[in-house]
Design a protein around this motif. Structure first.
Motif, PDB file in Angstrom:
ATOM      1  N   ALA A 192      37.919  34.342  56.913  1.00 58.77           N
ATOM      2  CA  ALA A 192      37.630  34.622  55.493  1.00 58.77           C
ATOM      3  C   ALA A 192      36.398  33.835  55.049  1.00 58.77           C
ATOM      4  CB  ALA A 192      38.840  34.255  54.635  1.00 58.77           C
ATOM      5  N   VAL A 230      40.752  42.178  52.029  1.00 62.83           N
ATOM      6  CA  VAL A 230      42.130  42.583  51.733  1.00 62.83           C
ATOM      7  C   VAL A 230      43.039  41.826  52.694  1.00 62.83           C
ATOM      8  CG1 VAL A 230      43.774  44.503  51.753  1.00 62.83           C
ATOM      9  CG2 VAL A 230      41.472  44.826  50.819  1.00 62.83           C
ATOM     10  N   PHE A 231      43.899  40.979  52.127  1.00 63.20           N
ATOM     11  CA  PHE A 231      44.731  40.115  52.948  1.00 63.20           C
ATOM     12  C   PHE A 231      46.117  40.700  53.098  1.00 63.20           C
ATOM     13  CE2 PHE A 231      43.808  35.659  54.367  1.00 63.20           C
ATOM     14  CZ  PHE A 231      44.746  35.684  55.382  1.00 63.20           C
ATOM     15  N   HIS A 288      50.695  35.295  49.400  1.00 65.07           N
ATOM     16  CA  HIS A 288      49.819  34.912  48.298  1.00 65.07           C
ATOM     17  C   HIS A 288      48.904  33.724  48.610  1.00 65.07           C
ATOM     18  CE1 HIS A 288      48.688  33.691  44.179  1.00 65.07           C
ATOM     19  NE2 HIS A 288      48.702  34.997  43.970  1.00 65.07           N
ATOM     20  N   ALA A 339      45.805  34.698  50.525  1.00 60.70           N
ATOM     21  CA  ALA A 339      44.755  35.361  49.735  1.00 60.70           C
ATOM     22  C   ALA A 339      44.037  34.337  48.855  1.00 60.70           C
ATOM     23  CB  ALA A 339      45.373  36.470  48.892  1.00 60.70           C
ATOM     24  N   GLU A 340      44.783  33.341  48.352  1.00 63.54           N
ATOM     25  CA  GLU A 340      44.127  32.281  47.556  1.00 63.54           C
ATOM     26  C   GLU A 340      43.107  31.522  48.407  1.00 63.54           C
ATOM     27  OE1 GLU A 340      47.090  30.670  44.042  1.00 63.54           O
ATOM     28  OE2 GLU A 340      47.186  29.677  45.980  1.00 63.54           O
ATOM     29  N   ALA A 347      41.539  32.628  51.011  1.00 63.03           N
ATOM     30  CA  ALA A 347      40.390  33.531  51.235  1.00 63.03           C
ATOM     31  C   ALA A 347      39.467  33.502  50.018  1.00 63.03           C
ATOM     32  CB  ALA A 347      40.885  34.946  51.506  1.00 63.03           C
ATOM     33  N   ASP A 348      40.048  33.504  48.822  1.00 60.55           N
ATOM     34  CA  ASP A 348      39.224  33.476  47.608  1.00 60.55           C
ATOM     35  C   ASP A 348      38.463  32.143  47.490  1.00 60.55           C
ATOM     36  OD1 ASP A 348      38.304  34.450  45.015  1.00 60.55           O
ATOM     37  OD2 ASP A 348      39.559  32.836  44.208  1.00 60.55           O
ATOM     38  N   ALA A 354      38.927  38.768  46.839  1.00 62.64           N
ATOM     39  CA  ALA A 354      40.122  38.682  47.697  1.00 62.64           C
ATOM     40  C   ALA A 354      41.245  39.483  47.041  1.00 62.64           C
ATOM     41  CB  ALA A 354      40.555  37.232  47.878  1.00 62.64           C
ATOM     42  N   LEU A 379      45.386  40.990  47.456  1.00 64.40           N
ATOM     43  CA  LEU A 379      46.696  40.985  48.114  1.00 64.40           C
ATOM     44  C   LEU A 379      47.379  42.297  47.726  1.00 64.40           C
ATOM     45  CD1 LEU A 379      48.732  39.177  49.738  1.00 64.40           C
ATOM     46  CD2 LEU A 379      49.600  38.396  47.528  1.00 64.40           C
ATOM     47  N   GLN A 391      43.545  41.697  42.556  1.00 61.37           N
ATOM     48  CA  GLN A 391      42.619  40.624  42.964  1.00 61.37           C
ATOM     49  C   GLN A 391      43.326  39.274  42.825  1.00 61.37           C
ATOM     50  OE1 GLN A 391      38.895  40.432  40.816  1.00 61.37           O
ATOM     51  NE2 GLN A 391      38.138  38.738  42.078  1.00 61.37           N
TER      52      GLN A 391
END
Ligand code: 13P
Ligand code: SF4
Length: 365
Positions: A62, A71-72, A76, A79-80, A82-83, A92, A94, A342
């Motif tokens: 990421a 797209v993870f 959760h 994805a955080e 990745a962001d 990012a 989820l 997002q």
């Protein structure tokens, strides 16, 4: 202006029909899209990931990605991460925001700050405690670690992270998974007598002043509901039946299970240990069912048998929330220029969280 397509429109589409539609949406988005997939994802979603891996590998991917949309297919906190690690203009996503992690939810900022305050009645935590959070935690806990000279770890690099942390300060407060903390600290040579469990529902973690002062490792009383299902008896029964068999477990399993296992490591490690084993070998695996089923399938042709450790079916129910319908819904909205689900960490949290993550990535493990 085109409107967002509602998820309800996808609930009637069968898994089979979703497959071709997902591929078409992926083709339309091209390299603007990167799909990351954790090893615990169900097969019909997993097959669409551009990169699959464990938490550490996926966070590195990421961080290095150039895609507009990440797209993870995971949970959760992934994805955080990745962001936090991607560029501000990357998005990012989820596919189902309800895909959390029950272990991550066992620690929150209010409880950790309370623990820090209560510890300061006995010791000076800013002087003598390094806070370490497992990557399975909310972004504000990573931020807490960044702010207090602490760090993040994954199951792959936990040993090196603990070694780094003990170089900073004499004690560690480790959250939220007591098992990863205990199993890893023991590997670095800390005896069990120097570890205590912080019960976040009790005053002073349910500990005495002496216990806190003597402890090197303060373990948050969290656990993974999937990995707690594996028991030493399951290993004994397997060994009695297949004395030549080998046992590999994820370090979120209990101390007793890990001690009885031949190998202990992250999901990526488990995959590699079995892949590199001789044809015809037999394995008992203590980790999530979707991954174990995939390993059994992938190794069957070479006569290698892979057994699931628990006699009862135990899947990660939150990972399972990401299904073909949610993935398709996410992608078809992106094709129409609409972003749904997002995951965006506010910069006042992301800044310190990034620092704690970067300390981990800089260890280069
Ligand atoms: P890995 O980092 O080993 O993939 O583990 C993530 C996880 O949530 C295990 O339960
Ligand atoms: Fe969280 Fe356990 Fe699921 Fe991993 S397997 S995501 S630790 S609940």
């Amino acid at each position: 202006m085109t409107a967002t397509i509602a998820i309800q429109q996808f609930s009637e589409i069968s898994d089979d029909d979703c497959q071709a539609l997902i591929q078409a949406a992926k083709a339309a988005l091209g390299d603007r899209l990167l799909i990351l997939g954790h090893h615990y994802q169900r097969e019909e979603v997993f097959v669409h990931a551009d990169v699959v891996g464990d938490s550490l590998k996926l966070s590195r991917v990421a961080a290095a990605s150039k895609a507009e949309y990440i797209v993870f297919c995971g949970v959760h906190f992934m994805a955080e991460v990745a962001d936090i690690l991607s560029r501000p203009d990357q998005i990012a996503i989820l596919p189902d925001l309800a895909a959390g992690c029950s272990m991550a939810d066992m620690a929150n900022l209010a409880k950790v700050e309370r623990a820090w305050r209560e510890l300061s009645e006995v010791i000076d935590p800013d002087e003598c405690v390094t806070p370490v959070t497992y990557i399975n935690s909310a972004a504000d806990l990573k931020s807490f670690c960044g702010e207090h000279g602490g760090i993040v770890c994954t199951s792959t690099n936990a040993k090196h992270v603990l070694e780094w942390s003990f170089k900073q300060r004499e004690k560690i407060l480790f959250f939220p998974d007591q098992h990863l903390g205990r199993n890893t600290a023991y590997k670095t040579g800390i005896p069990l007598e120097e570890m205590v469990v912080w019960d976040f529902d009790q005053l002073m973690g349910g500990l005495t002043e002496k216990q806190i002062k003597n402890a090197k490792m303060i373990l948050w009383k969290g656990f993974c509901s999937v990995h707690q299902m594996f028991k030493p008896d399951h290993i004994d029964a397997f060994r009695a039946k297949f004395p030549e068999g080998k046992v590999v477990s994820h370090p979120e399993s209990s101390f007793e299970v890990c001690q009885k296992s031949d190998y202990v490591g992250s999901t990526e490690y488990i995959i590699n240990v079995i892949k590199d084993s001789p044809d015809g070998s037999r394995w008992l695996v203590g980790t999530e069912l979707n991954l174990v089923k995939r390993l059994a399938e992938q190794n069957r042709d070479r006569g290698t048998y892979v057994h699931f450790m628990s006699p009862t079916i135990c899947m990660c129910s939150t990972m399972f929330r990401i299904d073909s319908q949610h993935l398709l819904w996410t992608l078809e909205n992106l094709v129409k220029g609409k972003v749904v689900n997002q995951v965006q960490v506010p910069e006042q949290i992301a800044g310190q969280a990034r620092l704690a993550l970067q300390r981990m990535l800089d260890l280069n493990i």
